[in-house]
Design a protein around this motif. Structure first.
Motif, PDB file in Angstrom:
ATOM      1  N   ARG A   1     113.056 -18.063   1.731  1.00  0.00           N
ATOM      2  CA  ARG A   1     112.656 -19.172   0.856  1.00  0.00           C
ATOM      3  C   ARG A   1     111.821 -18.649  -0.315  1.00  0.00           C
ATOM      4  NH1 ARG A   1     110.358 -24.466   1.186  1.00  0.00           N
ATOM      5  NH2 ARG A   1     110.063 -25.110  -0.998  1.00  0.00           N
ATOM      6  N   MET A   2     110.886 -17.740  -0.015  1.00  0.00           N
ATOM      7  CA  MET A   2     110.036 -17.203  -1.077  1.00  0.00           C
ATOM      8  C   MET A   2     110.868 -16.396  -2.074  1.00  0.00           C
ATOM      9  SD  MET A   2     106.914 -17.477  -1.981  1.00  0.00           S
ATOM     10  CE  MET A   2     105.407 -16.736  -2.601  1.00  0.00           C
ATOM     11  N   ASN A   3     111.842 -15.657  -1.583  1.00  0.00           N
ATOM     12  CA  ASN A   3     112.738 -14.907  -2.468  1.00  0.00           C
ATOM     13  C   ASN A   3     113.476 -15.854  -3.412  1.00  0.00           C
ATOM     14  OD1 ASN A   3     115.887 -14.018  -2.700  1.00  0.00           O
ATOM     15  ND2 ASN A   3     114.534 -12.271  -2.995  1.00  0.00           N
ATOM     16  N   ALA A   4     113.994 -16.945  -2.847  1.00  0.00           N
ATOM     17  CA  ALA A   4     114.718 -17.921  -3.661  1.00  0.00           C
ATOM     18  C   ALA A   4     113.806 -18.560  -4.705  1.00  0.00           C
ATOM     19  CB  ALA A   4     115.329 -18.999  -2.771  1.00  0.00           C
ATOM     20  N   GLU A   5     112.562 -18.831  -4.326  1.00  0.00           N
ATOM     21  CA  GLU A   5     111.629 -19.460  -5.255  1.00  0.00           C
ATOM     22  C   GLU A   5     111.203 -18.500  -6.357  1.00  0.00           C
ATOM     23  OE1 GLU A   5     111.082 -22.507  -5.412  1.00  0.00           O
ATOM     24  OE2 GLU A   5     111.676 -23.277  -3.452  1.00  0.00           O
ATOM     25  N   VAL A   6     111.032 -17.219  -6.016  1.00  0.00           N
ATOM     26  CA  VAL A   6     110.686 -16.223  -7.039  1.00  0.00           C
ATOM     27  C   VAL A   6     111.832 -16.075  -8.025  1.00  0.00           C
ATOM     28  CG1 VAL A   6     110.250 -13.771  -7.464  1.00  0.00           C
ATOM     29  CG2 VAL A   6     109.030 -14.944  -5.626  1.00  0.00           C
ATOM     30  N   ASN A   7     113.054 -15.975  -7.525  1.00  0.00           N
ATOM     31  CA  ASN A   7     114.218 -15.861  -8.408  1.00  0.00           C
ATOM     32  C   ASN A   7     114.348 -17.094  -9.305  1.00  0.00           C
ATOM     33  OD1 ASN A   7     114.998 -13.336  -7.489  1.00  0.00           O
ATOM     34  ND2 ASN A   7     116.314 -14.177  -5.889  1.00  0.00           N
ATOM     35  N   LYS A   8     114.042 -18.243  -8.741  1.00  0.00           N
ATOM     36  CA  LYS A   8     114.058 -19.473  -9.529  1.00  0.00           C
ATOM     37  C   LYS A   8     113.001 -19.414 -10.622  1.00  0.00           C
ATOM     38  CE  LYS A   8     113.287 -24.474  -8.975  1.00  0.00           C
ATOM     39  NZ  LYS A   8     112.950 -25.538  -7.988  1.00  0.00           N
ATOM     40  N   ALA A   9     111.821 -18.917 -10.280  1.00  0.00           N
ATOM     41  CA  ALA A   9     110.735 -18.801 -11.265  1.00  0.00           C
ATOM     42  C   ALA A   9     111.113 -17.837 -12.381  1.00  0.00           C
ATOM     43  CB  ALA A   9     109.457 -18.332 -10.567  1.00  0.00           C
ATOM     44  N   LEU A  10     111.782 -16.727 -12.017  1.00  0.00           N
ATOM     45  CA  LEU A  10     112.183 -15.745 -13.026  1.00  0.00           C
ATOM     46  C   LEU A  10     113.189 -16.332 -14.014  1.00  0.00           C
ATOM     47  CD1 LEU A  10     112.592 -12.544 -10.801  1.00  0.00           C
ATOM     48  CD2 LEU A  10     110.701 -13.084 -12.353  1.00  0.00           C
ATOM     49  N   GLY A  11     113.932 -17.332 -13.562  1.00  0.00           N
ATOM     50  CA  GLY A  11     114.914 -17.976 -14.432  1.00  0.00           C
ATOM     51  C   GLY A  11     114.401 -19.192 -15.163  1.00  0.00           C
ATOM     52  N   SER A  12     113.126 -19.516 -14.981  1.00  0.00           N
ATOM     53  CA  SER A  12     112.553 -20.673 -15.667  1.00  0.00           C
ATOM     54  C   SER A  12     112.350 -20.374 -17.146  1.00  0.00           C
ATOM     55  CB  SER A  12     111.210 -21.058 -15.031  1.00  0.00           C
ATOM     56  OG  SER A  12     110.227 -20.065 -15.299  1.00  0.00           O
ATOM     57  N   PRO A  13     112.447 -21.380 -18.004  1.00  0.00           N
ATOM     58  CA  PRO A  13     112.275 -21.153 -19.452  1.00  0.00           C
ATOM     59  C   PRO A  13     110.938 -20.502 -19.807  1.00  0.00           C
ATOM     60  CG  PRO A  13     113.213 -23.313 -19.050  1.00  0.00           C
ATOM     61  CD  PRO A  13     112.839 -22.764 -17.706  1.00  0.00           C
ATOM     62  N   ALA A  14     109.857 -20.902 -19.123  1.00  0.00           N
ATOM     63  CA  ALA A  14     108.534 -20.358 -19.455  1.00  0.00           C
ATOM     64  C   ALA A  14     108.461 -18.868 -19.166  1.00  0.00           C
ATOM     65  CB  ALA A  14     107.453 -21.098 -18.661  1.00  0.00           C
ATOM     66  N   VAL A  15     108.973 -18.450 -18.010  1.00  0.00           N
ATOM     67  CA  VAL A  15     108.937 -17.037 -17.638  1.00  0.00           C
ATOM     68  C   VAL A  15     109.902 -16.234 -18.497  1.00  0.00           C
ATOM     69  CG1 VAL A  15     109.407 -15.377 -15.797  1.00  0.00           C
ATOM     70  CG2 VAL A  15     108.165 -17.479 -15.282  1.00  0.00           C
ATOM     71  N   MET A  16     111.091 -16.752 -18.721  1.00  0.00           N
ATOM     72  CA  MET A  16     112.069 -16.034 -19.542  1.00  0.00           C
ATOM     73  C   MET A  16     111.549 -15.812 -20.957  1.00  0.00           C
ATOM     74  SD  MET A  16     115.642 -17.821 -18.284  1.00  0.00           S
ATOM     75  CE  MET A  16     116.634 -16.893 -19.446  1.00  0.00           C
ATOM     76  N   GLN A  17     110.889 -16.820 -21.518  1.00  0.00           N
ATOM     77  CA  GLN A  17     110.340 -16.685 -22.865  1.00  0.00           C
ATOM     78  C   GLN A  17     109.208 -15.665 -22.900  1.00  0.00           C
ATOM     79  OE1 GLN A  17     108.830 -20.314 -24.563  1.00  0.00           O
ATOM     80  NE2 GLN A  17     108.364 -19.398 -26.520  1.00  0.00           N
ATOM     81  N   ALA A  18     108.326 -15.721 -21.907  1.00  0.00           N
ATOM     82  CA  ALA A  18     107.205 -14.790 -21.855  1.00  0.00           C
ATOM     83  C   ALA A  18     107.693 -13.361 -21.639  1.00  0.00           C
ATOM     84  CB  ALA A  18     106.240 -15.186 -20.737  1.00  0.00           C
ATOM     85  N   PHE A  19     108.697 -13.184 -20.809  1.00  0.00           N
ATOM     86  CA  PHE A  19     109.266 -11.857 -20.582  1.00  0.00           C
ATOM     87  C   PHE A  19     109.904 -11.320 -21.863  1.00  0.00           C
ATOM     88  CE2 PHE A  19     110.082 -11.203 -15.745  1.00  0.00           C
ATOM     89  CZ  PHE A  19     108.759 -11.493 -15.484  1.00  0.00           C
ATOM     90  N   ALA A  20     110.661 -12.159 -22.543  1.00  0.00           N
ATOM     91  CA  ALA A  20     111.331 -11.728 -23.775  1.00  0.00           C
ATOM     92  C   ALA A  20     110.320 -11.335 -24.841  1.00  0.00           C
ATOM     93  CB  ALA A  20     112.240 -12.840 -24.288  1.00  0.00           C
ATOM     94  N   GLN A  21     109.262 -12.123 -24.971  1.00  0.00           N
ATOM     95  CA  GLN A  21     108.233 -11.824 -25.970  1.00  0.00           C
ATOM     96  C   GLN A  21     107.436 -10.580 -25.600  1.00  0.00           C
ATOM     97  OE1 GLN A  21     106.013 -15.517 -26.087  1.00  0.00           O
ATOM     98  NE2 GLN A  21     107.365 -16.422 -27.626  1.00  0.00           N
ATOM     99  N   GLY A  22     107.264 -10.369 -24.294  1.00  0.00           N
ATOM    100  CA  GLY A  22     106.455  -9.238 -23.844  1.00  0.00           C
ATOM    101  C   GLY A  22     107.224  -7.955 -23.632  1.00  0.00           C
TER     102      GLY A  22
END
Length: 322
Positions: free
Chosen positions: A265-286
């Motif tokens: 479950r935690m793996n699925a939630e982390v993967n979901k978080a990595l695909g969220s717009p906020a994380v994707m934008q922060a990763f791209a900018q960083g």
């Protein structure tokens, strides 16, 4: 074991508070994630970013606790000794796999006391110096180090970290002597690099980018196989005659014994978080690359990293006494 004794042991185990908690609706309370570095580095940034999304999705607070020291051993050991109740996790980086070889007396078993949950992010490394060093290229570093053996230094995030082992690999490839100066995280190491207290450092591009672009640091080269999409104007070390790849990754672990259902479950939630717009934008900018996958894939990656760093440590004859 007699049947009565066996039934008694099962009843006692079932009464353990952590197991009772794990068997109830998970998560039912606050989660804790240990970061074995000082605040301000990439691992801390990624963990806090993902934790925000996890809290939204899981409906419980996710508290990030920094426990730096001993090349991340202190923080990792604290997590390894936590109850496997589904509420304690730790974010590790390259040093977790390097310490398997480097540290004589690890207080935990790398592959036995912790289980992989999810790989999260990866950052490319840049080899940088301060403007006052007079260095502008890798060739400058080689020549100055040969003229002044044992006088130039390189900083790292701590003993056993990727920046440490990459610095040792650089010494081998250039045939020079550089003094290692370990810190308790990238933040304090970067501060001293900016101040000119150390000569060079392999650092995560996300934290170094603004300083390079403003001229406060000079990029000697990217430690990538080909020119980075995040820094296409900076030549690689390979282009300058030294094949050397270096990066920082981070991933989530849980204490051994944590239930499979919680890990999945935690793996699925982390993967979901990595695909969220906020994380994707922060990763791209960083300049951070997302590294989602399964617990099994993360376990295979950890084993390959252990082998890689064991080879570097063997050639450099490095062993730590944490």
């Amino acid at each position: 074991m007699p049947r009565r004794a066996l039934l008694g042991a099962v009843a006692a185990l079932a009464g353990a508070p952590w197991l009772a908690s794990a068997q109830s609706a998970w998560p039912a309370k606050q989660l804790r994630v240990v970061v074995p570095f000082t605040p301000g580095g990439t691992t801390d940034f990624v963990t806090r970013l993902v934790a925000i999304e996890l809290a939204k999705s899981l409906g419980q607070p996710v508290v990030v606790e920094n426990k730096p020291g001993a090349g991340t051993v202190i923080g990792v050991d604290a997590a390894a000794k936590s109850a496997p109740d589904g509420y304690s996790f730790v974010t590790v980086a390259n040093s977790f796999t390097a310490n398997q070889t480097l540290v004589k007396r690890l207080p935990y078993s790398t592959l036995g006391d912790l289980r992989p949950v999810a790989l999260m992010g990866m950052s490319e490394h840049v080899l940088a110096t301060h403007p006052g060093s007079g260095l502008r290229t890798l060739s400058d570093l080689r020549e100055q180090a040969r003229r002044r053996p044992g006088q130039l230094s390189y900083a790292s995030f701590g003993n056993g970290t990727s920046a440490h082992l990459s610095g040792e690999l650089l010494k081998q490839r250039l045939g020079v002597d550089l003094i290692h100066v370990p810190y308790k995280g990238q933040g304090p190491a970067l501060a001293d690099l900016l101040g000119g207290q150390v000569s060079v450092m392999f650092g995560n591009w996300p934290e170094f980018r603004s300083h390079v672009q403003s001229g406060k640091l000079v990029a000697l080269g990217m430690a990538t196989a080909k020119r980075s999409g995040y820094a296409p104007d900076i030549p690689t070390l390979a282009e300058q005659g030294t094949l050397l790849e270096s990066n920082s990754w981070n991933g989530l672990l849980a204490p051994a014994g944590t239930l499979d259902a919680v890990v999945q479950r935690m793996n699925a939630e982390v993967n979901k978080a990595l695909g969220s717009p906020a994380v994707m934008q922060a990763f791209a900018q960083g300049g951070i690359a997302s590294q989602s996958g399964t617990p099994g894939q993360f376990a295979d990656f950890i084993r390959s990293e252990i082998d890689k760093y064991a080879e570097i440590a063997r050639k450099a004859n490095i062993q730590l006494d944490n």
